[in-house]
Design a protein around this motif. Structure first.
Motif, short mmCIF file in Angstrom:
data_model
loop_
_atom_site.label_atom_id
_atom_site.label_comp_id
_atom_site.label_asym_id
_atom_site.label_seq_id
_atom_site.Cartn_x
_atom_site.Cartn_y
_atom_site.Cartn_z
N LEU A 1 -6.78 4.38 -5.42
CA LEU A 1 -7.96 5.12 -5.81
C LEU A 1 -8.64 5.68 -4.57
O LEU A 1 -8.76 4.99 -3.56
CB LEU A 1 -8.93 4.22 -6.57
N PHE A 2 -9.08 6.94 -4.64
CA PHE A 2 -9.64 7.63 -3.49
C PHE A 2 -10.99 8.23 -3.83
O PHE A 2 -11.22 8.69 -4.94
CB PHE A 2 -8.73 8.78 -3.04
N THR A 3 -11.87 8.27 -2.81
CA THR A 3 -13.07 9.09 -2.87
C THR A 3 -13.15 9.84 -1.55
O THR A 3 -13.21 9.23 -0.48
CB THR A 3 -14.33 8.26 -3.07
N ILE A 4 -13.11 11.19 -1.63
CA ILE A 4 -13.15 12.04 -0.43
C ILE A 4 -14.44 12.84 -0.47
O ILE A 4 -14.72 13.55 -1.43
CB ILE A 4 -11.94 12.99 -0.39
N THR A 5 -15.24 12.70 0.59
CA THR A 5 -16.51 13.42 0.68
C THR A 5 -16.44 14.41 1.83
O THR A 5 -16.06 14.05 2.95
CB THR A 5 -17.67 12.45 0.90
N THR A 6 -16.80 15.68 1.55
CA THR A 6 -16.75 16.70 2.59
C THR A 6 -17.71 17.83 2.24
O THR A 6 -18.24 17.89 1.12
CB THR A 6 -15.32 17.26 2.76
N VAL B 1 0.84 -1.19 0.00
CA VAL B 1 0.00 0.00 0.00
C VAL B 1 0.88 1.25 0.00
O VAL B 1 1.92 1.31 0.66
CB VAL B 1 -0.93 -0.01 1.23
N THR B 2 0.50 2.21 -0.79
CA THR B 2 1.29 3.43 -0.92
C THR B 2 1.15 4.30 0.32
O THR B 2 0.05 4.48 0.84
CB THR B 2 0.82 4.23 -2.15
N ASP B 3 2.28 4.85 0.77
CA ASP B 3 2.27 5.76 1.91
C ASP B 3 1.95 7.16 1.40
O ASP B 3 2.77 7.81 0.76
CB ASP B 3 3.63 5.74 2.61
N VAL B 4 0.74 7.63 1.67
CA VAL B 4 0.31 8.93 1.16
C VAL B 4 0.31 9.99 2.25
O VAL B 4 -0.18 11.11 2.03
CB VAL B 4 -1.10 8.83 0.53
N ILE C 1 0.23 4.16 8.36
CA ILE C 1 0.30 3.96 6.92
C ILE C 1 -0.88 3.15 6.40
O ILE C 1 -1.40 3.42 5.31
CB ILE C 1 1.64 3.27 6.53
N ASP C 2 -1.35 2.18 7.22
CA ASP C 2 -2.47 1.35 6.79
C ASP C 2 -3.82 1.90 7.22
O ASP C 2 -4.86 1.43 6.76
CB ASP C 2 -2.30 -0.08 7.32
N LYS C 3 -3.79 2.90 8.11
CA LYS C 3 -5.03 3.52 8.57
C LYS C 3 -4.84 5.03 8.64
O LYS C 3 -4.83 5.62 9.73
CB LYS C 3 -5.42 2.96 9.94
N PRO C 4 -4.65 5.66 7.48
CA PRO C 4 -4.42 7.12 7.51
C PRO C 4 -5.68 7.89 7.89
O PRO C 4 -6.81 7.40 7.74
CB PRO C 4 -4.00 7.42 6.07
N LEU D 1 -12.25 20.83 8.19
CA LEU D 1 -13.43 20.13 7.70
C LEU D 1 -13.37 18.64 7.97
O LEU D 1 -12.33 17.99 7.79
CB LEU D 1 -13.59 20.36 6.20
N ALA D 2 -14.48 18.10 8.41
CA ALA D 2 -14.58 16.65 8.59
C ALA D 2 -14.68 16.00 7.21
O ALA D 2 -15.31 16.55 6.29
CB ALA D 2 -15.80 16.31 9.41
N THR D 3 -14.06 14.85 7.06
CA THR D 3 -14.06 14.17 5.76
C THR D 3 -14.42 12.71 5.94
O THR D 3 -14.19 12.12 7.00
CB THR D 3 -12.68 14.26 5.08
N LYS D 4 -14.97 12.15 4.89
CA LYS D 4 -15.22 10.72 4.83
C LYS D 4 -14.47 10.20 3.61
O LYS D 4 -14.65 10.71 2.51
CB LYS D 4 -16.71 10.42 4.70
N VAL D 5 -13.60 9.20 3.82
CA VAL D 5 -12.72 8.74 2.74
C VAL D 5 -12.88 7.24 2.55
O VAL D 5 -12.90 6.48 3.51
CB VAL D 5 -11.24 9.07 3.06
N THR D 6 -13.01 6.84 1.31
CA THR D 6 -12.91 5.43 0.96
C THR D 6 -11.72 5.29 0.01
O THR D 6 -11.46 6.15 -0.82
CB THR D 6 -14.19 4.93 0.27
N ARG D 7 -10.99 4.18 0.19
CA ARG D 7 -9.77 4.00 -0.60
C ARG D 7 -9.66 2.56 -1.05
O ARG D 7 -9.90 1.64 -0.26
CB ARG D 7 -8.54 4.38 0.22
N PHE D 8 -9.33 2.33 -2.30
CA PHE D 8 -9.02 1.01 -2.82
C PHE D 8 -7.71 1.12 -3.58
O PHE D 8 -7.66 1.76 -4.64
CB PHE D 8 -10.13 0.50 -3.73
N SER D 9 -6.65 0.55 -2.98
CA SER D 9 -5.31 0.67 -3.53
C SER D 9 -4.96 2.14 -3.66
O SER D 9 -4.92 2.85 -2.66
CB SER D 9 -5.22 -0.07 -4.88
#
Length: 1023
Positions: free
Chosen positions: A483-488, A433-436, A458-461, A473-481
């Motif tokens: 790929l990201f989806t950030i909702t705020t 998993v990439t360290d972002v 790294i595994d639970k950013p 701002l509070a954010t909700k993030v889903t990640r697959f490899s």
């Protein structure tokens, strides 16, 4: 795509390699070997051996080689683990994984309502349902994929499992925590034998008490020995056959607390067995005694949560020992390790398996070396279960069980990537998993000046969008490899959320955003810098938390050091000798080597002696309470004849009543079984050595005593519920005694006959019976009776029974109608231990009078005043004084009723009961005449050591208050961090008497100044 194909290929190989060889396959056969090599890793072979930049090669679930520059066969799948570590798979030695759920009966088990006297288990098994060595965990094992995954995630690969139900629990098994059929997962059957003192789901009446559980376990060992020596010819018993077959296995005993370990070790010594003890995490409180057992331990990591003490009422419900244990429990593993005791960890008793690593790291923070922690999870449990040739380290020929980690296994930031079990791969966290993590300049469409902070592991950013210093701002993030989806919600004015969808590209994130109004724009997060928290290294070693001190005992009014024997000269006191000299004025007494060395005037103190001014004070020997129930986890067993149980098996050296009674001048007590049974258990004669362990309380060399009972309690005439137990009448009580002693005579005769025939082959010895052993001792004047009694008819009956079998009653206790039969008691030679002025608390005592003690004394009956009550025992000096008021007894004779007379009854007057040269230095210094209501002990001394000092008591009251306050402030600070808290539970003090039943295993273990370990249940009316 290559990664997906490779994973599928590996999975396919694994399935083929570990399919059932005796099961038919639905499809083509593939017998290719499962070969894997892991290179460039830091390999932790065991706690002592670490290989850098090394390789491990496995084939078909077995480690083929470990080292550097290994030659790997073609066809081997190779993993490059550069920067990663490999550790042996962890072993949980004490688990219920895959075992059937245990449904425990509600409420009390075995008394109240109709009694179940016999086992209801069908078959040729043991007479008691709590004894079930025939239980085989291997045969009961059922794989549970969900629970296996739960344990795999925290690094465990195998588990030692058993069914934790009963006193003799059968055999455990070693199972794999992989997925598959039970045929593949069962590694070894019959790895261990298991024991406890908790009868579990048994609904049989016996045992109900701790001492009954000890007796049952001891009797089972003797039964099994008899069976092995020929008893099988007399009856088949599958339980005893199984019991004998498992004695060569590791013997694991579940102790209920630190005193339970000492109790269990005593059983082990009797039968030459070295138990492995599963503790509860309070071993640090008696670490020296536990080390002396030479036992290995299994330690849980279920540290208690802090108590919520914000409300003063709630705070008052929490005992000092509970507070101190909360603080010191995380240091228990370190204390065990520092003592040089071998130990293994278990996940048993954790509220959630997710707590395991946090609690283990807390133990390391409290001084546990990481090397010992690793041993406790790998090599030690493997050695204890005798499978260290297969498991626990990474060596050639061992099972391929290992975990792949990102860092030091015990590091807070460590990630477990994979858990390989029997050579089969289980992915816990994606390793690549990439360290972002970092700080980014964020723009969304034409909205610029934003920042994106990614922190955490790294595994639970953790993600946060920053608009300004004050707006985050509070954010909700889903990640697959990648790929990201950030909702705020980018703007408070927006009616909906903004959704950022994109991917990681090099060091940046970018993609398309959908605004609340549906408009689509571009967004980008340009990498600015790595977060400081991810790069900062703490150069200072974490400090071990500062903790309070261990107390002896571990409760309020305990001391950091146990009282030590001293040489003391008490000068110029009024000495109540209880000898022919009577009460002597202005006299000195020298205490030396635990004995009364000299008595006289103007004595000189030896070098190093402590001089105590006794001017205006009274020195007496210590009070001896002939009838007490303090310091016990068990009062009653509930069989009609319970002669096999021993009060010493249920001693609670932590009972605060010991200290309270020292403050009342009591130095010795006879701890009696209750009055639930016609023939109760064997007494414990103790000195009140506050701070010592249970065995050190016992008076060494004392004669054996036992409790009998007459009247309403044994026939259960006052019982609130009907019972089927014999007897139900006073006539039946007499027949119980006649039958018991008749059986004892026949038992003794059988042993004598066997002794004559012992040299002949093929002769089976009689079965040793602990119950009958005690009765034979009575017949041979080696054990003596204290009998609960009230009415004259039964007192007469009991003396006639004794005379019929040619022994004498030693003491009638209570004996409130003794004044009616004092002449007969004198003729029989029995003593009386009574109350000063208790009466009218039930029908049996309606004719009691306060002149009873005086009348019996004047008739020549040796008479004592006892307590049968923890509170009364603190004022036995005043109880003795009542005989002066009611019967005109002299002060000296009255004082003997709580000192010399009980010592005579208990055959200890050669050591105790008076101040005489050569007797034990058990003395009390009073501020006044000891029979005065104003009298108060200033010093209570036992064997020449001061166990109560009024000045020290005042200091301890202050230190207890100070320590409570310190701990409450620490708990409040813990609450402020948001840590989980527990709500204090109000506890009632237990007032125990003859009729109290303390059922083993009903409630949690509690050995502090609030209450006893077990729940008190009342058999009859207050006695």
């Amino acid at each position: 795509m290559k990664k997906i194909l490779l994973s599928f290929f590996i999975l396919f190989i694994n399935i083929q390699a570990f399919s059932q060889v005796t099961f038919p396959r639905n499809g083509v056969y593939d017998e290719r070997p499962a070969q894997y090599a892991f290179k460039n890793a830091t390999i932790v072979v065991d706690a002592q051996t670490v290989l850098d930049n090394a390789m491990i090669y496995i084939k078909n679930g077995i480690i083929e080689s470990v080292g550097k520059d290994l030659k790997i066969p073609s066809g081997t799948v190779v993993y490059d683990l550069k920067g990663k570590r490999i550790y042996p798979g962890l072993i949980d030695i004490y688990s219920d994984y895959g075992m059937p759920e245990i449904t425990r009966p509600q409420g009390g088990r075995g008394f109240g309502g109709p009694s179940q006297m016999e086992s209801n288990k069908k078959g040729a098994y043991d007479w008691n349902q709590a004894v079930k060595p025939e239980i085989d965990a291997a045969k009961e094992f059922k794989a549970n994929p969900a629970k296996a995954e739960e344990l795999r995630k925290i690094g465990f690969s195998v588990a030692g499992v058993h069914i934790a139900d009963g006193i003799v629990r059968g055999t455990g098994a070693l199972v794999s925590l992989g997925n598959g059929k039970e045929n593949d997962l069962l590694i070894k059957e019959k790895t261990s034998a298991h024991y406890s003192l908790n009868k579990g789901t048994s609904t049989q009446t016996y045992p109900v008490s701790m001492m009954g559980s000890v007796a049952l376990l001891r009797q089972t060992y003797y039964d099994a020995d008899w069976y092995k020596k020929g008893g099988v010819k007399e009856e088949r018993n599958l339980s005893l056959e199984a019991f004998n077959a498992q004695q060569d296995l590791p013997q694991i005993y579940e102790a209920n607390d630190k005193l339970g370990i000492l109790r269990g070790n005593k059983i082990g010594k009797e039968f030459n067995i070295q138990y492995i003890f599963k503790g509860i995490g309070d071993e640090y409180q008696r670490i020296d005694e536990i080390k002396a057992t030479n036992s290995s331990l299994i330690l849980p990591l279920n540290f208690p949560a802090a108590f919520d003490v914000e409300d003063p009422f709630d705070a008052a419900q929490v005992s000092l020992s509970e507070m101190k244990h909360w603080e010191m429990a995380p240091a228990n593993p370190a204390a065990v390790a520092n003592a040089g005791i071998s130990f293994a960890f278990t996940t048993n008793a954790l509220r959630s398996k997710a707590e395991f690593w946090a609690n283990l790291r807390k133990a390391i923070e409290n001084g546990l070396p990481e090397s010992k922690a690793l041993e406790a999870l790998t090599t030690t449990p493997a050695k204890l279960l005798k499978v260290d040739n297969q498991l626990g380290s990474l060596k050639k020929g061992m099972m391929a069980n290992f975990i792949i980690t990102s860092d030091n296994l015990f590091s807070k930031d460590n990630v477990i990537y994979e858990n390989w079990i029997q050579g089969k791969r289980y992915i816990i966290t994606e390793a690549d998993v990439t360290d972002v993590r970092g700080t980014y300049d964020l723009s969304v469409g034409d909205k610029t000046g934003l920042k994106l902070n990614i922190t955490g592991k790294i595994d639970k950013p953790e993600y946060q969008i920053v608009v300004s210093d004050s707006v985050k701002l509070a954010t909700k993030v889903t990640r697959f490899s990648d790929l990201f989806t950030i909702t705020t919600k980018l703007d408070k004015k927006d009616a909906g959320d903004t959704r950022l969808s994109g991917y990681y590209d090099g060091k940046n994130l970018k993609g398309d955003a959908v605004l609340p109004d549906g408009k689509q724009v571009k967004w980008a997060a340009l990498f600015k810098e790595t977060n400081k928290e991810t790069t900062k290294k703490d150069s200072t070693k974490a400090k071990t938390p500062v903790l309070g001190k261990v107390l002896f005992p571990f409760t309020a009014y305990g001391s950091e050091t146990k009282p030590q024997q001293e040489t003391m000269l008490i000068k110029n006191a009024t000495v109540w000798t209880n000898e022919k000299e009577g009460i002597v004025q202005n006299t000195d007494v020298l205490l030396q080597n635990g004995k009364i060395a000299k008595i006289g005037k103007s004595l000189s103190a030896p070098a190093g002696a402590k001089t105590i001014d006794g001017t205006g004070k009274h020195l007496t020997n210590g009070i001896f309470d002939e009838h007490s129930h303090i310091a016990l986890f068990s009062i009653n067993e509930v069989q009609t004849v319970s002669a096999e149980v021993r009060q010493e098996d249920a001693l609670n050296s932590e009972d605060v009543n010991i200290y309270r009674q020292l403050a009342g001048g009591v130095t010795s007590s006879q701890l009696l079984h209750g009055s639930a049974d016609c023939i109760g258990g064997q007494s414990a004669l103790i000195k009140l050595k506050w701070g010592e362990n249970p065995d050190n309380l016992l008076i060494k060399g004392a004669d054996g005593f036992i409790k009998f009972a007459l009247g309403e309690n044994v026939k259960q005439g006052n019982s609130a519920q009907a019972t089927s137990r014999f007897p139900a009448t006073r006539m039946g009580v007499e027949q119980v005694y006649m039958d018991a002693f008749q059986r004892a005579q026949e038992y003794e005769r059988a042993w004598k006959n066997y002794t004559v025939l012992a040299n002949k082959t093929g002769v089976t010895p009689p079965k040793r019976d602990l119950e009958l052993d005690a009765l034979v001792e009575i017949l041979n004047n080696k054990r003596f009776i204290t009998c609960h009694s009230y009415v004259q008819s039964e007192i007469n009956m009991m003396m006639k029974v004794a005379e019929y079998f040619n022994f004498r009653m030693n003491t009638f206790t209570h004996i409130l109608e003794g004044y009616k039969v004092a002449d007969k008691m004198k003729t029989h030679g029995v003593a009386a231990s009574t109350f000063a002025d208790w009466w009218a608390y039930k029908m049996e005592v309606k004719e009691a009078i306060p002149y009873n003690a005086a009348i019996m004394t004047k008739m020549g009956v040796l008479t004592a005043i006892n307590s049968d009550d923890a509170e009364m025992a603190r004022r036995l000096n005043q109880e003795a004084a009542k005989t002066v008021l009611y019967g005109g007894i002299s002060e000296e004779e009255a004082w003997k009723m709580v000192t010399l007379n009980p010592a005579k009854m208990l055959h200890l007057d050669n050591r105790l009961g008076s101040i005489k040269t050569g007797k034990d230095a058990d003395v009390v210094l009073w501020n006044n005449n000891p029979l005065s209501i104003y009298a108060r002990p200033e010093k209570t001394i036992i064997d020449g050591a001061v166990y109560f000092d009024v000045e020290k008591d005042e200091q301890m009251r202050q230190s207890v208050a100070k320590e409570r306050n310190r701990l409450m402030l620490k708990m409040l600070a813990e609450k402020s961090t948001g840590a989980p808290m527990q709500r204090p539970v109000p506890r009632r003090n237990l007032e125990v008497h003859c009729d109290t039943i303390m059922e083993m295993g009903v409630t949690e273990n509690r050995t502090d100044e609030h209450d006893h370990e077990a729940e008190a249940r009342f058999f009859n009316n207050k006695d």
